[in-house]
Design an enzyme around this catalytic site. Structure first.
Site, PDB file in Angstrom:
ATOM      1  NE  ARG A 100      -3.775   0.778   1.835  1.00 22.44           N
ATOM      2  CZ  ARG A 100      -5.017   0.920   2.309  1.00 22.44           C
ATOM      3  NH1 ARG A 100      -5.258   1.688   3.351  1.00 22.44           N
ATOM      4  NH2 ARG A 100      -6.020   0.309   1.721  1.00 22.44           N
ATOM      5  CD  GLN A 130     -12.724  -1.879  -0.989  1.00 24.93           C
ATOM      6  OE1 GLN A 130     -11.972  -1.800  -0.051  1.00 24.93           O
ATOM      7  NE2 GLN A 130     -13.933  -2.424  -0.892  1.00 24.93           N
ATOM      8  CG  ASP A 228     -13.297   6.309  -1.030  1.00 27.04           C
ATOM      9  OD1 ASP A 228     -13.400   6.100   0.204  1.00 27.04           O
ATOM     10  OD2 ASP A 228     -12.213   6.198  -1.641  1.00 27.04           O
ATOM     11  NE  ARG A 296     -10.003  -5.203   0.482  1.00 31.71           N
ATOM     12  CZ  ARG A 296      -9.286  -4.140   0.856  1.00 31.71           C
ATOM     13  NH1 ARG A 296      -9.895  -3.088   1.360  1.00 31.71           N
ATOM     14  NH2 ARG A 296      -7.973  -4.099   0.689  1.00 31.71           N
TER      15      ARG A 296
HETATM   16  N1   CP Z   1     -11.028   0.083   2.108  1.00 33.50           N
HETATM   17  C1   CP Z   1      -9.769   0.044   2.595  1.00 33.50           C
HETATM   18  O1   CP Z   1      -8.781  -0.078   1.851  1.00 33.50           O
HETATM   19  O2   CP Z   1      -9.692   0.115   3.946  1.00 33.50           O
HETATM   20  P1   CP Z   1      -8.375   0.375   4.792  1.00 33.50           P
HETATM   21  O3   CP Z   1      -7.865   1.763   4.419  1.00 33.50           O
HETATM   22  O4   CP Z   1      -8.808   0.306   6.235  1.00 33.50           O
HETATM   23  O5   CP Z   1      -7.357  -0.659   4.441  1.00 33.50           O
END
Ligand code: CP
Length: 312
Positions: A100, A130, A228, A296
């Site tokens: 990430r 996602q 979002d 997820r």
């Molecule tokens: N939706 C999502 O990626 O959640 P997090 O930021 O908690 O990982």
């Protein structure tokens, strides 16, 4: 080496296999296959996370592997070690890497310089894990027995708010890939950007999304209403201005009433009730946000399993 950096990294046939497997893994969670047996997977985070971190950590463990959570600020990346060297070193220890991060080029560089599969756990450009989860969650509604991707064809998606965001990009690409109709709505200054058009064209997908500043037009007859957060990680300095501009695009009960009566509300979470969505909508029977969150785990286990099969 097969990676999962964008939605189109799997063919439609492979995506169907991921969804079918996710359904099986969900139904038989306590009897999971062990394709990552004796493997160690790095989970490298440059940004905060709840769902991505926990679902991958639990998922790698359930698939028989060892998840190693790494905060980039506590590695030598933080002191200038190059991505190329880091990727080569990590490839000597690990069997795969979930990342990430900020710029999409970072996951591409890890994939280019390392020799292990890389999975995109969100970049500034997209969030494919996602999106696959969101599609699987929608398929549980539209085709519960077979989770057949054909049932996505022609579904109308309305995306509200920041239409130049990573989630908007992922939805635009997925809609084109799976034959859904997508209308995005937000302030003119948050319209989809050229980068997503370039991505569609690179992958030979049609550039047929619609953008409107009229949220009523977007909601009309929609099957899925998606939003979002308006202030993503990295946009905090613009928070007040963004919230003011996007307030007309809040998903409210009235907005849901403009859509198809069977419409579902989706959000990747975390949600900011009273900003992009009202608390009433979050709590309503049309909201499937916690199914998304749970899925997820199952969908990503299926993605890791599919990558392992392909990379054998
Ligand atoms: N939706 C999502 O990626 O959640 P997090 O930021 O908690 O990982």
């Amino acid at each position: 080496m097969k990676h999962f950096l964008k939605e189109t990294d799997f063919s439609l046939e492979q995506a169907q296999a991921v969804f079918s497997l996710a359904k099986t893994l969900k139904a038989e969670r306590l009897n999971s296959p062990q394709p990552l047996n004796m493997q160690s997977w790095g989970l490298l985070f440059y940004k905060s996370s709840t769902r991505t971190r926990i679902s991958f950590e639990v998922g790698v463990n359930e698939l028989g592997g060892f998840p190693l959570v790494l905060n980039s600020s506590q590695t030598q990346i933080n002191r200038g070690e190059t991505i190329a060297d880091t990727a080569k070193v990590m490839s000597r220890y690990l069997h795969g890497l979930v990342i990430r991060t900020f710029g999409h080029e970072i996951v591409e560089d890890f994939a280019k310089h390392g020799s292990i599969p890389v999975v995109n756990g969100l970049t500034d450009f997209n969030h494919p894990c996602q999106l696959y989860t969101d599609l699987f969650t929608a398929l549980e509604r539209y085709s519960p027995d077979a989770v057949d991707i054909a049932s996505l064809k022609g579904k109308k998606v309305a995306f509200f708010g920041d239409c130049a965001s990573n989630m908007a990009n992922s939805w635009i690409i997925s809609a084109a890939m799976f034959g859904m109709e997508i209308t995005l709505t937000g302030p003119e200054t948050f319209a989809p950007e050229q980068i997503v058009i370039d991505a569609l064209q690179t992958d030979g997908l049609p550039v047929n999304y619609r953008f409107t500043t009229d949220p009523t037009e977007a909601a009309k007859d929609a099957d899925i209403l998606y939003t979002d957060v308006w202030v993503s990680m990295g946009n905090e300095v613009e928070a007040a201005e963004r919230i003011e501009q996007m307030m007309p695009y809040q998903v409210t009960r009235e907005r849901m009433a403009e859509a198809n009566p069977d419409a579902i509300f989706m959000h990747c979470l975390p949600a900011h009730a009273g900003e992009e969505v009202s608390q009433q909508v979050l709590d309503s029977g049309q909201s499937i946000i916690f199914d998304q969150a749970e899925n997820r785990l199952h969908t990503q286990k299926a993605i890791l399993t599919k990558l392992s099969e392909i990379n054998l």
